[in-house]
Design a protein around this motif. Structure first.
Motif, PDB file in Angstrom:
ATOM      1  N   LYS A  25       0.814  -1.209   0.000  1.00 18.12           N
ATOM      2  CA  LYS A  25       0.000   0.000   0.000  1.00 18.12           C
ATOM      3  C   LYS A  25       0.851   1.264   0.000  1.00 18.12           C
ATOM      4  O   LYS A  25       0.389   2.327  -0.377  1.00 18.12           O
ATOM      5  CB  LYS A  25      -0.915   0.011   1.226  1.00 18.12           C
ATOM      6  N   THR A  26       2.092   1.144   0.463  1.00 16.74           N
ATOM      7  CA  THR A  26       2.990   2.290   0.558  1.00 16.74           C
ATOM      8  C   THR A  26       4.344   1.924  -0.047  1.00 16.74           C
ATOM      9  O   THR A  26       4.574   0.774  -0.415  1.00 16.74           O
ATOM     10  CB  THR A  26       3.204   2.701   2.029  1.00 16.74           C
ATOM     11  N   ASN A 101      -8.837  -6.272   1.691  1.00 13.06           N
ATOM     12  CA  ASN A 101      -8.425  -7.235   2.716  1.00 13.06           C
ATOM     13  C   ASN A 101      -7.656  -8.378   2.077  1.00 13.06           C
ATOM     14  O   ASN A 101      -8.005  -8.857   0.999  1.00 13.06           O
ATOM     15  CB  ASN A 101      -9.634  -7.789   3.463  1.00 13.06           C
ATOM     16  N   LEU A 102      -6.608  -8.822   2.763  1.00 10.47           N
ATOM     17  CA  LEU A 102      -5.763  -9.892   2.262  1.00 10.47           C
ATOM     18  C   LEU A 102      -5.597 -10.940   3.348  1.00 10.47           C
ATOM     19  O   LEU A 102      -5.292 -10.615   4.497  1.00 10.47           O
ATOM     20  CB  LEU A 102      -4.392  -9.321   1.857  1.00 10.47           C
ATOM     21  N   ILE A 117       7.847 -13.341   1.379  1.00  9.46           N
ATOM     22  CA  ILE A 117       6.683 -12.472   1.161  1.00  9.46           C
ATOM     23  C   ILE A 117       5.769 -12.489   2.385  1.00  9.46           C
ATOM     24  O   ILE A 117       5.217 -11.463   2.765  1.00  9.46           O
ATOM     25  CB  ILE A 117       5.924 -12.812  -0.141  1.00  9.46           C
ATOM     26  N   SER A 118       5.680 -13.632   3.050  1.00  9.98           N
ATOM     27  CA  SER A 118       4.895 -13.705   4.286  1.00  9.98           C
ATOM     28  C   SER A 118       5.463 -12.769   5.340  1.00  9.98           C
ATOM     29  O   SER A 118       4.720 -12.080   6.045  1.00  9.98           O
ATOM     30  CB  SER A 118       4.878 -15.133   4.833  1.00  9.98           C
ATOM     31  N   THR A 124       4.328  -5.531   7.809  1.00  6.76           N
ATOM     32  CA  THR A 124       3.605  -4.310   7.446  1.00  6.76           C
ATOM     33  C   THR A 124       2.127  -4.367   7.843  1.00  6.76           C
ATOM     34  O   THR A 124       1.373  -3.470   7.500  1.00  6.76           O
ATOM     35  CB  THR A 124       3.718  -4.042   5.933  1.00  6.76           C
ATOM     36  N   LYS A 125       1.775  -5.446   8.538  1.00  5.78           N
ATOM     37  CA  LYS A 125       0.373  -5.646   8.965  1.00  5.78           C
ATOM     38  C   LYS A 125      -0.581  -5.540   7.780  1.00  5.78           C
ATOM     39  O   LYS A 125      -1.673  -5.005   7.871  1.00  5.78           O
ATOM     40  CB  LYS A 125       0.000  -4.669  10.072  1.00  5.78           C
ATOM     41  N   ARG A 126      -0.140  -6.059   6.646  1.00  6.10           N
ATOM     42  CA  ARG A 126      -0.895  -5.979   5.405  1.00  6.10           C
ATOM     43  C   ARG A 126      -1.890  -7.104   5.253  1.00  6.10           C
ATOM     44  O   ARG A 126      -2.831  -7.004   4.479  1.00  6.10           O
ATOM     45  CB  ARG A 126       0.114  -5.965   4.234  1.00  6.10           C
TER      46      ARG A 126
END
Length: 131
Positions: A25-26, A101-102, A117-118, A124-126
């Motif tokens: 997201k950033t 949401n992911l 990637i996990s 990043t609390k993504r």
């Protein structure tokens, strides 16, 4: 969206970096530069008594090219040497990145690139992790 990484043995960093660019997201830096002891640290690893003759011949031929590459990719900062990976540059998310949401599914057989990637998604609390 559900990202299923169960039983994923990994892959290449280029692939997960590309995927992450659509999930971020950033701005992000996928990999930090690695601290190294010397600019040409590969020489002792390959040019020693335990290396095969074929390895020594190959390294003898390839060493000028590898040396130039290593010299260009190492940088001294704060009195320490760092090797910069292509993925250590700060990047922007893709224009059509997913911001909803992911959910990530993992298990004990999620290794290597899927673990990388996990780690980024968790740090990043993504995403919400299941498993």
């Amino acid at each position: 969206m559900v990202l299923d990484l169960r039983d994923n043995g990994g892959g290449r960093i280029a692939e997960i970096n590309y995927l992450y660019s659509y999930l971020a997201k950033t701005k992000y830096q996928f990999m930090a530069p690695a601290e190294v002891n010397r600019r040409l640290s590969f020489f002792p690893a390959f040019m020693n008594n335990t290396s095969s003759v074929a390895t020594k011949i190959f390294m003898g031929i390839a060493s000028p090219f590898i040396a130039v590459d290593n010299l260009l990719k190492t940088k001294k900062q704060d009195g320490k040497l760092y090797y910069r990976f292509p993925y250590s540059k700060e990047k922007e998310p893709r224009d059509q990145n997913y911001t909803g949401n992911l959910y990530v599914l993992t298990n004990g057989n999620s290794f290597s690139a899927s673990a990388l990637i996990s780690t980024h998604l968790k740090a990043t609390k993504r995403a919400v992790f299941v498993g």
